[in-house]
Design an enzyme around this catalytic site. Structure first.
Site, PDB file in Angstrom:
ATOM      1  CE1 TYR A 121      21.884   9.329  50.994  1.00 47.08           C
ATOM      2  CE2 TYR A 121      19.669   9.159  50.108  1.00 47.08           C
ATOM      3  CZ  TYR A 121      20.581   9.783  50.933  1.00 47.08           C
ATOM      4  OH  TYR A 121      20.193  10.852  51.698  1.00 47.08           O
ATOM      5  CD  GLN A 183      25.453  14.566  55.305  1.00 49.00           C
ATOM      6  OE1 GLN A 183      25.448  15.280  54.303  1.00 49.00           O
ATOM      7  NE2 GLN A 183      24.538  14.667  56.257  1.00 49.00           N
ATOM      8  CG  ASN A 206      18.341  15.455  48.889  1.00 48.32           C
ATOM      9  OD1 ASN A 206      19.467  15.249  48.441  1.00 48.32           O
ATOM     10  ND2 ASN A 206      18.135  15.801  50.150  1.00 48.32           N
ATOM     11  CB  SER A 229       8.169   9.422  38.450  1.00 51.91           C
ATOM     12  OG  SER A 229       7.563   8.260  37.938  1.00 51.91           O
ATOM     13  CD  GLN A 251       4.526   6.479  38.437  1.00 56.33           C
ATOM     14  OE1 GLN A 251       5.712   6.730  38.578  1.00 56.33           O
ATOM     15  NE2 GLN A 251       3.900   5.578  39.188  1.00 56.33           N
ATOM     16  CG  HIS A 254       6.596   9.292  42.365  1.00 53.85           C
ATOM     17  ND1 HIS A 254       7.125   8.710  43.486  1.00 53.85           N
ATOM     18  CD2 HIS A 254       6.169   8.279  41.582  1.00 53.85           C
ATOM     19  CE1 HIS A 254       7.008   7.392  43.391  1.00 53.85           C
ATOM     20  NE2 HIS A 254       6.434   7.106  42.247  1.00 53.85           N
ATOM     21  CD  GLU A 319      10.402   6.399  35.743  1.00 57.65           C
ATOM     22  OE1 GLU A 319      10.973   5.946  36.757  1.00 57.65           O
ATOM     23  OE2 GLU A 319       9.732   7.455  35.748  1.00 57.65           O
ATOM     24  CG  ASP A 353       6.466   1.769  41.263  1.00 60.45           C
ATOM     25  OD1 ASP A 353       7.354   1.742  40.402  1.00 60.45           O
ATOM     26  OD2 ASP A 353       5.720   2.755  41.455  1.00 60.45           O
ATOM     27  CD  GLU A 407      45.790   1.671  14.055  1.00 62.41           C
ATOM     28  OE1 GLU A 407      46.216   1.701  15.227  1.00 62.41           O
ATOM     29  OE2 GLU A 407      44.627   1.360  13.757  1.00 62.41           O
ATOM     30  CG  HIS A 412      51.212  -0.679  19.507  1.00 58.95           C
ATOM     31  ND1 HIS A 412      51.593   0.516  20.056  1.00 58.95           N
ATOM     32  CD2 HIS A 412      49.973  -0.953  20.023  1.00 58.95           C
ATOM     33  CE1 HIS A 412      50.640   0.953  20.871  1.00 58.95           C
ATOM     34  NE2 HIS A 412      49.648   0.081  20.871  1.00 58.95           N
TER      35      HIS A 412
END
Length: 428
Positions: A121, A183, A206, A229, A251, A254, A319, A353, A407, A412
């Site tokens: 995206y 969507q 977003n 950020s 920053q 942003h 970050e 960046d 166990e 098993h």
């Protein structure tokens, strides 16, 4: 910026409740609608939210060629060089399959395979983020992913920014769809008549995109839910106040919830930077956004010693971390938790960046304590391989059966013994 003494309760963590009940409900409705009605649902949401009527979602070769014809040749060269740097860095992250010999011809091992298909995206609409495209696509290509799909919201003319299409062209990506929002995430996760589903979705967006990614996790994999950020700068009196202020604002611009902080042992320098921040804010095109971040989350912390600062930074796990001080490499070696570390005066954060080659998709909100930057590892999967010969099985079957019964898992134990272990032992 507010100047305060460094305290033990320092934190980067912000209250980041992702969306509200209404937004989450909207996302869930969109996901279900696209899952059930496919392309028709996407067309309706594109008209509703992007204000554009789409007859075909996929970008044509003619649109890509037109974008290339209209694009600044120097910017294209810059993108190509950035792409080269990113690829060189990520090539070093490639993993290999391996086998470990046990005995008697038996072996165990691990196979490393790329994912079959991933979707990226790219935020869009009125903005263009080709750097985001490069940072997500290139590690997937290095990993060996065969099908890489790009989705991005169109402008009101039904087009994507030339910069995004040129960046995709540089990387040889042709499957690009001009759809955005929840969507687009639904289309990637569930598939539609015209868009085949993928195995993993990466890339920022977003609140609706972030919520949608969280909702489809499990149907597909996702990279992370990144928060706003943040940048932490360790600086002393050897640094230049105007440069440090500029890096903090890089920053802050942003997002209103971005977190810019400075840590220093110099009270005088702290006041110099605070003055510079205010001076530079006035002329910053994104002043409103940056000022909101500075006023709500910006801080300048004054500490007694550099060791106190190092301890605080390792707690913060920022970050981005810049170190502009005496012996910056010595300080950097003591930092355990940060998404990316920028060392020295000439390593300003935007270098990472856009151009250096390291990935700018980084963990936020102190998650760098346990998370890593986006990498080739995000686009591979590992499969364990076990091969036991008859001889190795004979040696270990009794041990395995005993452990299983310890166990309480009789099934098993019987599975191991069903190969005829008792008979084999009687014959040996």
């Amino acid at each position: 910026m507010q100047i305060v003494s460094l305290s033990k309760d320092i934190s980067l963590k912000r209250s980041l409740e992702m969306g509200n009940a209404e937004q989450l409900n909207t996302v869930r409705l969109v996901l279900a609608d696209v899952k059930n009605r496919g392309d028709n649902a996407i067309k309706e949401y594109s008209e509703k939210w992007d204000h554009v009527t789409l007859h075909n979602f996929r970008i044509s070769k003619a649109e890509i060629e037109n974008a290339k014809d209209n694009f600044d040749p120097q910017l294209k060269k810059d993108l190509e060089e950035a792409a080269h740097n990113i690829r060189v860095f990520h090539e070093k992250q490639k993993r290999s399959s391996y086998e470990v010999d046990v005995k008697n011809g038996s072996f165990i091992g691990q196979r490393v395979n790329p994912l079959d298909a991933v979707g990226l995206y790219v935020p869009g609409g009125s903005a263009a983020y080709p750097s985001s495209l490069l940072m997500n696509v290139i590690p997937a290509q290095v990993a060996g992913v065969e099908r890489i799909v790009i989705v991005s919201p169109p402008n009101d003319q039904g087009a994507l920014p030339d910069a995004v299409l040129v960046a995709a062209s540089i990387l040889g990506i042709e499957e690009i769809y001009k759809i955005g929002g929840a969507q687009a995430i639904a289309a990637l996760a569930y598939g539609t008549e015209s868009i085949e589903s993928v195995d993993k979705i990466t890339g920022p967006g977003n609140v609706f995109v972030a919520l949608a990614k969280r909702e489809v996790f499990g149907v597909v994999a996702i990279d992370m839910i990144a928060g706003p950020s943040e940048i932490a700068i360790i600086a002393d009196e050897t640094a230049y106040a105007d440069e440090v202020a500029a890096d903090l604002l890089s920053q802050a611009e942003h997002d209103p919830m971005a977190c810019p902080i400075l840590l220093t042992t110099s009270d005088f320098f702290a006041h110099e930077v605070a003055h510079e921040v205010e001076k530079q804010l006035i002329t910053l095109p994104r002043e409103k956004i940056a000022r909101a971040a500075v006023e709500k989350f910006g801080k300048i912390y004054v500490a007694e010693t550099i060791d106190d600062i190092i301890e605080a930074v390792n707690k913060l796990a920022p970050e981005h971390l810049e170190i502009i001080a005496n012996n910056p490499h010595d300080i950097a070696h003591k930092i355990r938790h940060a998404g990316a570390i920028f060392i020295g005066r000439y390593s300003s954060e935007p270098i990472g960046d856009y151009f250096a080659g390291t990935n700018h998709v980084l963990p936020t909100n102190s998650t760098a304590r346990f998370s890593s930057p986006l990498s080739v590892d995000d686009f591979i999967k590992k499969t364990s391989v076990i091969y036991y010969t008859k001889e190795t099985w004979l040696e270990h079957a009794p041990k395995i059966a005993r452990l299983a019964r310890m166990e309480g898992l009789e099934g098993h134990a019987r599975a191991v013994e069903s190969r005829g272990w008792t008979k084999e032992m009687d014959q040996s």
